[in-house]
Design an enzyme around this catalytic site. Structure first.
Site, PDB file in Angstrom:
ATOM      1  N   ALA A   1       9.875   1.062  -4.465  1.00  0.00           N
ATOM      2  CA  ALA A   1       8.610   0.322  -4.495  1.00  0.00           C
ATOM      3  C   ALA A   1       7.829   0.757  -5.726  1.00  0.00           C
ATOM      4  O   ALA A   1       7.654   1.950  -5.971  1.00  0.00           O
ATOM      5  CB  ALA A   1       7.807   0.604  -3.232  1.00  0.00           C
TER       6      ALA A   1
ATOM      7  N   CYS B   1      -4.345  -5.551   3.955  1.00  0.00           N
ATOM      8  CA  CYS B   1      -3.248  -4.719   3.438  1.00  0.00           C
ATOM      9  C   CYS B   1      -2.011  -4.878   4.301  1.00  0.00           C
ATOM     10  O   CYS B   1      -0.888  -4.927   3.798  1.00  0.00           O
ATOM     11  CB  CYS B   1      -3.648  -3.248   3.427  1.00  0.00           C
TER      12      CYS B   1
ATOM     13  N   CYS C   1      -3.041   2.231   1.808  1.00  0.00           N
ATOM     14  CA  CYS C   1      -2.762   0.831   2.159  1.00  0.00           C
ATOM     15  C   CYS C   1      -1.814   0.731   3.332  1.00  0.00           C
ATOM     16  O   CYS C   1      -1.645  -0.351   3.904  1.00  0.00           O
ATOM     17  CB  CYS C   1      -2.193   0.087   0.963  1.00  0.00           C
TER      18      CYS C   1
HETATM   19  S1  SF4 Z   1      -5.785  -3.567  -1.557  1.00  0.00           S
HETATM   20 FE1  SF4 Z   1      -5.268  -4.272   0.485  1.00  0.00          FE
HETATM   21  S2  SF4 Z   1      -7.229  -5.087   1.271  1.00  0.00           S
HETATM   22 FE2  SF4 Z   1      -7.428  -5.000  -0.943  1.00  0.00          FE
HETATM   23  S3  SF4 Z   1      -6.815  -7.032  -1.650  1.00  0.00           S
HETATM   24 FE3  SF4 Z   1      -5.025  -5.676  -1.773  1.00  0.00          FE
HETATM   25  S4  SF4 Z   1      -3.927  -6.040   0.111  1.00  0.00           S
HETATM   26 FE4  SF4 Z   1      -6.026  -6.801   0.418  1.00  0.00          FE
END
Ligand code: SF4
Length: 231
Positions: free
Chosen positions: A51, A120, A227
């Site tokens: 990742a 997230c 996250c």
């Molecule tokens: S960090 Fe997490 S909460 Fe913020 S936009 Fe990206 S996916 Fe969404």
């Protein structure tokens, strides 16, 4: 079962007991990152991916020197900085990367603002789950020095899915990273030079002052610090 560095034994993820992982962690604590990656490739490739956040390409640089065809996964949340997306393309070209980009479906407007945990979860964790389907292991560039919440991160562990999670540069300091970047001409995200030592999605990432916790710009003003990818 005893898992020993350098045996070349090909073990499946479930074959590693907690005692095996503990022994491996002891061995890896003083081993170079490339040795950790070699072990991971020997045991799991091609059923393993990496990742990438595209903050820098240090782990990618290390990994492709061990196995050029290693699969690198980038999760496009649709909220990335343009600089991050440009870095993805630059890194892909630089290494001729076996890159897999997983793009999240469109989300309800402002979910990141109303419910960042769920945002997230939908955006990142769900896509990582997709990326890990059929895999036995995955790697990330997580480091202990990045945040107090990561200070005890193991080099190899079992994640919540039961897969083996490998953090080959867990022990690296910030200086180790910057030295490697300079020595090996590693591509980096230009936001690093603009006060963003930790780079996530644009709505949830702020620049931080010199000397502040590098991850304090992530979800600033909320209790959220991770996250959920690294669980
Ligand atoms: S960090 Fe997490 S909460 Fe913020 S936009 Fe990206 S996916 Fe969404």
């Amino acid at each position: 079962m005893t898992a020993v560095l350098g045996t070349g034994a090909h073990l499946h993820a479930p074959d590693f007991s907690d005692a095996d992982l503990a022994e491996l962690n002891r061995s890896f604590e003083t081993a170079p990152a490339s040795a950790v990656i070699e072990w991971a490739v020997d045991n799991f490739h091609p059923f393993m991916c990496m990742a990438a956040s595209m903050t820098d390409a240090v782990l990618i640089d290390l990994a492709v020197k061990v196995e050029p065809s290693i699969e690198v996964v980038f999760i496009d949340t649709r909220y990335h900085f343009p600089e991050t997306l440009a870095t993805v393309e630059k890194v892909r070209r630089h290494y001729g990367l076996n890159l897999r980009v997983l793009t999240v479906p469109p989300q309800p407007v402002d979910l990141w603002k109303a419910d960042p945990v769920n945002c997230c979860s939908m955006a990142k964790v769900e896509q990582l789950d997709r990326a890990l389907h059929g895999k036995m292991a995955w790697m990330s560039g997580l480091r202990r020095a990045e945040a107090p919440t990561r200070a005890t991160a193991p080099i190899v562990a079992r994640d919540l899915r039961g897969l083996i999670k490998v953090n080959p540069i867990a022990t690296w300091t910030d200086l180790d990273v910057s030295g490697y970047i300079a020595d090996h001409d590693v591509p980096v995200n230009p936001l690093l030079e603009q006060g963003y030592p930790s780079i996530g999605c644009r709505p949830c990432t702020r620049p931080v002052a010199d000397g502040d916790d590098p991850r304090s710009g992530r979800w600033a003003g909320s209790d959220k610090t991770e996250c959920g990818l690294h669980l």
